[in-house]
Design a protein around this motif. Structure first.
Motif, PDB file in Angstrom:
ATOM      1  N   PRO A   1       0.136   0.504  -9.495  1.00 32.72           N
ATOM      2  CA  PRO A   1       0.311  -0.857  -8.887  1.00 32.72           C
ATOM      3  C   PRO A   1      -0.571  -1.870  -9.413  1.00 32.72           C
ATOM      4  O   PRO A   1      -1.774  -1.619  -9.824  1.00 32.72           O
ATOM      5  CB  PRO A   1       0.411  -0.763  -7.528  1.00 32.72           C
ATOM      6  N   ASN A   2      -0.320  -3.218  -9.431  1.00 32.35           N
ATOM      7  CA  ASN A   2      -1.324  -4.203  -9.893  1.00 32.35           C
ATOM      8  C   ASN A   2      -2.128  -4.886  -8.490  1.00 32.35           C
ATOM      9  O   ASN A   2      -2.757  -5.618  -8.572  1.00 32.35           O
ATOM     10  CB  ASN A   2      -0.610  -5.232 -10.548  1.00 32.35           C
TER      11      ASN A   2
ATOM     12  N   PRO B   1      -5.452  -0.817  -6.819  1.00 34.08           N
ATOM     13  CA  PRO B   1      -5.170  -1.223  -8.364  1.00 34.08           C
ATOM     14  C   PRO B   1      -5.755  -0.293  -9.465  1.00 34.08           C
ATOM     15  O   PRO B   1      -4.951   0.325 -10.065  1.00 34.08           O
ATOM     16  CB  PRO B   1      -5.279  -2.487  -8.452  1.00 34.08           C
ATOM     17  N   SER B   2      -6.892   0.388  -9.250  1.00 29.96           N
ATOM     18  CA  SER B   2      -7.581   1.264 -10.167  1.00 29.96           C
ATOM     19  C   SER B   2      -6.831   2.557 -10.125  1.00 29.96           C
ATOM     20  O   SER B   2      -7.226   3.484 -10.997  1.00 29.96           O
ATOM     21  CB  SER B   2      -9.017   1.456 -10.047  1.00 29.96           C
ATOM     22  N   GLY B   3      -6.053   2.938  -9.002  1.00 25.73           N
ATOM     23  CA  GLY B   3      -5.448   4.120  -8.790  1.00 25.73           C
ATOM     24  C   GLY B   3      -6.253   5.059  -7.826  1.00 25.73           C
ATOM     25  O   GLY B   3      -5.964   6.192  -7.774  1.00 25.73           O
ATOM     26  N   ARG B   4      -7.344   4.638  -7.457  1.00 27.33           N
ATOM     27  CA  ARG B   4      -8.282   5.392  -6.679  1.00 27.33           C
ATOM     28  C   ARG B   4      -7.373   5.409  -5.350  1.00 27.33           C
ATOM     29  O   ARG B   4      -7.145   4.538  -4.767  1.00 27.33           O
ATOM     30  CB  ARG B   4      -9.770   4.789  -6.405  1.00 27.33           C
ATOM     31  N   VAL B   5      -7.442   6.800  -4.755  1.00 27.90           N
ATOM     32  CA  VAL B   5      -6.689   6.903  -3.571  1.00 27.90           C
ATOM     33  C   VAL B   5      -7.495   7.039  -2.276  1.00 27.90           C
ATOM     34  O   VAL B   5      -8.651   8.111  -2.507  1.00 27.90           O
ATOM     35  CB  VAL B   5      -5.643   8.082  -3.450  1.00 27.90           C
ATOM     36  N   TYR B   6      -7.429   6.461  -1.214  1.00 32.75           N
ATOM     37  CA  TYR B   6      -8.304   6.631   0.017  1.00 32.75           C
ATOM     38  C   TYR B   6      -7.554   6.925   1.239  1.00 32.75           C
ATOM     39  O   TYR B   6      -6.368   6.615   1.353  1.00 32.75           O
ATOM     40  CB  TYR B   6      -8.992   5.401   0.440  1.00 32.75           C
TER      41      TYR B   6
END
Length: 133
Positions: free
Chosen positions: A2-3, A60-65
């Motif tokens: 996602p952006n 947006p970077s794809g990092r998941v928390y």
């Protein structure tokens, strides 16, 4: 990817839905909010198993928390006065305590206000559940 940041929660759980709706109304975070049941999890880079397990905040970077850190990111994305507790939740030892509290709440969400017996069932055993995939 996602952006824009995305908050993913369990839309079949009454406690989760009530909590997220409350937070979104009060905080007005700068992110999209969607139940995992309607999200393109593959595009977000997360598995259904993880989405069933905890609240997720995907940057947006794809990092998941996940879990308490997703809550921290949600607060940070709201900005203003909410950024302070969000930042605090990212620091040890508050972070460790928040993780334990989050796991305790998640494990007992069916017993909390707004919860329902369906919240206690694994997602694949809830009424109207979709098969895992």
């Amino acid at each position: 990817m996602p952006n824009r940041s995305v908050l993913v929660y369990d839309g079949d759980c009454a406690f989760c839905t009530t909590s997220v709706n409350f937070l979104v109304r009060r905080l007005r975070p700068n992110c999209a909010v969607t139940p995992w049941q309607f999200a393109d999890l593959e595009d977000l880079g997360v598995t259904q198993r993880r989405a069933e397990y905890e609240l997720l905040y995907i940057a947006p970077s794809g990092r998941v928390y996940g879990g308490a850190q997703a809550v921290a990111k949600l607060l940070l994305s709201a900005g203003g006065v909410w950024a302070w507790p969000g930042g605090l939740l990212t620091l040890p030892p508050v972070r460790w305590i928040a993780h334990g509290v989050y796991r305790l709440v998640a494990a007992n969400r069916d017993r909390l206000p707004g919860g329902s017996p369906a919240c206690a069932l694994p997602a694949d055993r809830r009424p109207g559940a979709r098969p895992r995939g």
